[in-house]
Design a protein around this motif. Structure first.
Motif, mmCIF file in Angstrom:
data_model
loop_
_atom_site.group_PDB
_atom_site.id
_atom_site.type_symbol
_atom_site.label_atom_id
_atom_site.label_comp_id
_atom_site.label_asym_id
_atom_site.label_seq_id
_atom_site.Cartn_x
_atom_site.Cartn_y
_atom_site.Cartn_z
ATOM 1 N N UNK A 64 0.852 -1.181 0.000
ATOM 2 C CA UNK A 64 0.000 0.000 0.000
ATOM 3 C C UNK A 64 0.890 1.233 0.000
ATOM 4 N N UNK A 65 0.670 2.085 0.998
ATOM 5 C CA UNK A 65 1.512 3.285 1.113
ATOM 6 C C UNK A 65 2.685 3.102 2.075
ATOM 7 N N UNK A 66 2.805 1.918 2.647
ATOM 8 C CA UNK A 66 3.767 1.733 3.734
ATOM 9 C C UNK A 66 4.943 0.835 3.339
ATOM 10 N N UNK A 67 6.048 1.060 4.027
ATOM 11 C CA UNK A 67 7.236 0.232 3.857
ATOM 12 C C UNK A 67 6.994 -1.131 4.488
ATOM 13 N N UNK A 68 7.460 -2.183 3.804
ATOM 14 C CA UNK A 68 7.242 -3.530 4.304
ATOM 15 C C UNK A 68 8.512 -4.355 4.223
ATOM 16 N N UNK A 69 8.837 -5.029 5.319
ATOM 17 C CA UNK A 69 9.855 -6.078 5.315
ATOM 18 C C UNK A 69 9.118 -7.368 4.998
ATOM 19 N N UNK A 70 9.486 -8.027 3.913
ATOM 20 C CA UNK A 70 8.611 -9.028 3.315
ATOM 21 C C UNK A 70 8.538 -10.363 4.048
ATOM 22 N N UNK A 71 9.636 -10.818 4.640
ATOM 23 C CA UNK A 71 9.652 -12.174 5.191
ATOM 24 C C UNK A 71 10.290 -12.194 6.580
ATOM 25 N N UNK A 72 10.080 -13.304 7.275
ATOM 26 C CA UNK A 72 10.735 -13.498 8.574
ATOM 27 C C UNK A 72 12.252 -13.554 8.401
ATOM 28 N N UNK A 73 12.695 -14.079 7.266
ATOM 29 C CA UNK A 73 14.135 -14.119 6.973
ATOM 30 C C UNK A 73 14.709 -12.706 6.905
ATOM 31 N N UNK A 74 13.980 -11.792 6.247
ATOM 32 C CA UNK A 74 14.438 -10.408 6.153
ATOM 33 C C UNK A 74 14.486 -9.753 7.529
ATOM 34 N N UNK A 75 13.491 -10.029 8.344
ATOM 35 C CA UNK A 75 13.492 -9.500 9.710
ATOM 36 C C UNK A 75 14.717 -9.980 10.471
ATOM 37 N N UNK A 76 15.041 -11.259 10.329
ATOM 38 C CA UNK A 76 16.214 -11.822 11.016
ATOM 39 C C UNK A 76 17.506 -11.190 10.531
ATOM 40 N N UNK A 110 3.853 7.812 -4.313
ATOM 41 C CA UNK A 110 4.538 9.047 -3.942
ATOM 42 C C UNK A 110 3.992 10.269 -4.675
ATOM 43 N N UNK A 111 2.937 10.064 -5.489
ATOM 44 C CA UNK A 111 2.284 11.188 -6.166
ATOM 45 C C UNK A 111 1.288 11.897 -5.268
ATOM 46 N N UNK A 112 0.975 11.290 -4.109
ATOM 47 C CA UNK A 112 0.005 11.913 -3.211
ATOM 48 C C UNK A 112 0.658 12.281 -1.876
ATOM 49 N N UNK A 113 0.152 13.340 -1.280
ATOM 50 C CA UNK A 113 0.663 13.763 0.021
ATOM 51 C C UNK A 113 0.423 12.682 1.071
ATOM 52 N N UNK A 114 -0.762 12.062 1.019
ATOM 53 C CA UNK A 114 -1.076 10.991 1.958
ATOM 54 C C UNK A 114 -0.115 9.825 1.804
ATOM 55 N N UNK A 115 0.180 9.450 0.577
ATOM 56 C CA UNK A 115 1.104 8.345 0.328
ATOM 57 C C UNK A 115 2.488 8.634 0.879
ATOM 58 N N UNK A 116 2.979 9.836 0.653
ATOM 59 C CA UNK A 116 4.314 10.205 1.137
ATOM 60 C C UNK A 116 4.342 10.244 2.664
ATOM 61 N N UNK A 117 3.294 10.798 3.269
ATOM 62 C CA UNK A 117 3.261 10.891 4.737
ATOM 63 C C UNK A 117 3.184 9.511 5.381
ATOM 64 N N UNK A 118 2.314 8.653 4.858
ATOM 65 C CA UNK A 118 2.178 7.318 5.438
ATOM 66 C C UNK A 118 3.466 6.514 5.260
ATOM 67 N N UNK A 119 4.107 6.676 4.123
ATOM 68 C CA UNK A 119 5.380 5.978 3.919
ATOM 69 C C UNK A 119 6.422 6.469 4.918
ATOM 70 N N UNK A 120 6.549 7.777 5.076
ATOM 71 C CA UNK A 120 7.538 8.334 5.999
ATOM 72 C C UNK A 120 7.305 7.850 7.427
#
Length: 375
Positions: A64-76, A110-120
């Protein structure tokens, strides 16, 4: 006798001042060494993290608009990176977004203010959760064509500026950087350098893949200098940005810990600057076994580009890459021109011992920079 003693004391005091006053002392080498890392958890214990200043986790995505770490492996992997600060307390752990093929919705979000704010805000939450130190934006590419099928447009240029401005609001304690194409079209069209560089700490110049998988002729994919046949190079990108007003200390040049093989390359000029088709990539640590001299590959060095290449005249295979000689020269170039540092893709492609990272480290510790500038 008292006069001589006084003079001696004054001389000792003067010499002591020379050692403690910053103006008379040699400042420590502050060159950054940034390692992108896309390997497994186990590899992180083997590499010497005291040879790098930054470890960059590769790679997060948008959910969506948010950053995501995709897997448990990535978290580790991220958690392990943060733990490595016990070995190197000065080490910075950086999250990254995107990569080649990994920013499908960036232009839209990143074309919307909401998208940029939620991502940040999602980035801030990840920093607080993991204890990470910054973000590297690897959007390939705003404004110009990148991965096939990914949206892009002229509006990306302003939106990229707005994005870094929004990310800067989450706190100056977090580093902020982005990965930039090292070729002319990106440099000229993709970002507003004046406004963006006011917000970010540095830019990671991808001065590799300058001859890419889409190229129909051979060349150097990560040369230090331009040649009459090939304009794009590390030096070209650096000079372009210095002329555009980017501070030298914010420029991080890129090195490649892998190479590109082209096939059906005519035996002319040892395969350099000839027609051919991209075949595959080979990691630096696998070169001794996959491209050994007894397999028919012949080593060549381009004195103009300051870059190596291999050619197999019977199989008509051409290989372009960085080796220890070219990495030594790139690192010296960074130090001579007082640039911010050197980065590379990626650490897991290096041998565990005596590889390209070790070459960078030896130059950083032992080389005395020349008094020159890339301008």
């Amino acid at each position: 006798m008292k006069a001589k003693l006084l003079i001696l004391k004054l001389l000792v005091a003067f010499l002591l001042c020379l050692t403690i006053i910053p103006g008379f002392s040699q400042p420590p080498n502050k060159m950054k060494v940034l390692a992108y890392y896309a390997g497994g958890v186990e590899g992180l214990d083997i590499y010497d993290v005291n040879q790098v200043t930054h470890l960059i986790f590769c790679l997060g995505r948008l959910d969506g608009n948010k950053f995501k770490v995709r897997t448990a492996r990535d978290t580790a992997i991220i958690q392990k990176m943060v733990l490595l600060k016990k070995k190197n307390p000065q080490l910075k752990i950086i999250l990254s977004l995107g990569g080649w093929g990994g920013c499908e919705t960036c232009s839209i979000v990143f074309a919307t203010k909401k998208g940029r704010q939620e991502f940040a805000q999602s980035i801030k939450a990840h920093h607080q959760y993991f204890g990470t130190d910054g973000l590297d934006l690897d959007w390939e590419y705003p404004t110009i064509p990148g991965f096939t099928g990914h949206k892009y447009g002229p509006h990306d240029k302003k939106n990229f500026t707005r994005l870094v401005q929004e990310l800067r609001k989450i706190g100056t304690q977090y580093e902020l950087s982005f990965a930039a194409g090292g070729f002319r079209q990106f440099l000229e069209e993709a970002v507003d350098w004046k406004k963006v560089m006011q917000q970010v700490d540095y830019v990671n110049l991808m001065t590799y893949d300058l001859i890419s998988g889409y190229s129909k002729t051979t060349g150097h994919h990560t040369p230090l200098y331009s040649t009459p046949q090939q304009e794009n190079s590390t030096d070209f990108a650096v000079k372009y940005l210095l002329k555009a007003g980017v501070p030298a200390e914010k420029l991080i040049v890129g090195a490649a810990f892998y190479g590109r093989v082209f096939e059906n390359v005519p035996n002319v000029n040892n395969g350099l600057y000839q027609p051919g088709q991209f075949k595959t990539t080979i990691n630096f640590k696998n070169i001794p076994t996959q491209l050994a001299p007894d397999s028919g590959f012949v080593y060549h060095w381009d004195n103009i580009a300051q870059a190596p290449y291999l050619y197999h005249p019977e199989k008509k295979l051409f290989f372009t890459y960085d080796d220890k000689r070219s990495l030594e020269l790139k690192t010296k170039y960074v130090m001579d021109n007082r640039l911010g540092g050197i980065m590379f893709w990626q650490l897991a492609h290096d041998p565990y011992y005596n590889g390209l990272l070790n070459t960078i480290d030896l130059v950083k510790k032992n080389y005395t920079p020349a008094l020159q500038s890339a301008e």
